[in-house]
Motif scaffolding. Structure first.
Motif, mmCIF file in Angstrom:
data_model
loop_
_atom_site.group_PDB
_atom_site.id
_atom_site.type_symbol
_atom_site.label_atom_id
_atom_site.label_comp_id
_atom_site.label_asym_id
_atom_site.label_seq_id
_atom_site.Cartn_x
_atom_site.Cartn_y
_atom_site.Cartn_z
ATOM 1 N N VAL A 40 2.068 40.965 17.905
ATOM 2 C CA VAL A 40 1.703 42.187 18.617
ATOM 3 C C VAL A 40 0.840 41.790 19.800
ATOM 4 N N LEU A 41 1.248 42.228 20.994
ATOM 5 C CA LEU A 41 0.575 41.837 22.230
ATOM 6 C C LEU A 41 -0.157 43.011 22.865
ATOM 7 N N TYR A 42 -1.254 42.692 23.539
ATOM 8 C CA TYR A 42 -1.985 43.661 24.370
ATOM 9 C C TYR A 42 -2.676 42.860 25.463
ATOM 10 N N HIS A 43 -2.184 42.954 26.670
ATOM 11 C CA HIS A 43 -2.687 42.155 27.795
ATOM 12 C C HIS A 43 -2.789 40.674 27.392
ATOM 13 N N PRO A 44 -1.688 40.061 27.016
ATOM 14 C CA PRO A 44 -1.736 38.685 26.498
ATOM 15 C C PRO A 44 -2.100 37.652 27.559
ATOM 16 N N ASP A 45 -2.810 36.643 27.134
ATOM 17 C CA ASP A 45 -3.088 35.462 27.939
ATOM 18 C C ASP A 45 -1.876 34.549 27.751
ATOM 19 N N LEU A 46 -1.113 34.323 28.816
ATOM 20 C CA LEU A 46 0.150 33.602 28.685
ATOM 21 C C LEU A 46 -0.017 32.160 28.225
ATOM 22 N N SER A 47 -1.110 31.520 28.571
ATOM 23 C CA SER A 47 -1.300 30.140 28.113
ATOM 24 C C SER A 47 -1.546 30.097 26.606
ATOM 25 N N LEU A 48 -2.324 31.057 26.094
ATOM 26 C CA LEU A 48 -2.543 31.120 24.643
ATOM 27 C C LEU A 48 -1.273 31.551 23.913
#
Length: 79
Positions: A7-15
């Motif tokens: 489940v994503l919410y404003h994800p940090d793409l590197s993480l």
């Protein structure tokens, strides 16, 4: 079949990249359900690279945790 739901919410793409790299080797499929309001081309491009391995579902709004679980649940029960 083993399925993971992310489940994503404003994800940090590197993480997210690190998480996906770790989880992909342990499951048959990943459902990534995005609670981020609006849309982001960068996240869609990220998941384009994983076509066939990850099902990306942008909700366009924060629907909480229950809706993403219901979206990914059919993968758990073979639906």
């Amino acid at each position: 079949m083993i399925v993971a739901i992310i489940v994503l919410y404003h994800p940090d793409l590197s993480l997210l990249d690190r998480l996906v790299g770790t989880v992909l080797g342990q499951v048959d499929m990943i459902w990534a359900v995005d609670n981020t309001p609006g849309s982001s081309g960068s996240i869609e491009e990220f998941f384009y690279e994983y076509a066939g391995q990850i099902n990306y579902e942008p909700l366009g709004d924060n629907k909480g945790i229950g809706v993403p679980a219901k979206i990914g649940l059919p993968g758990f029960i073979g639906g």
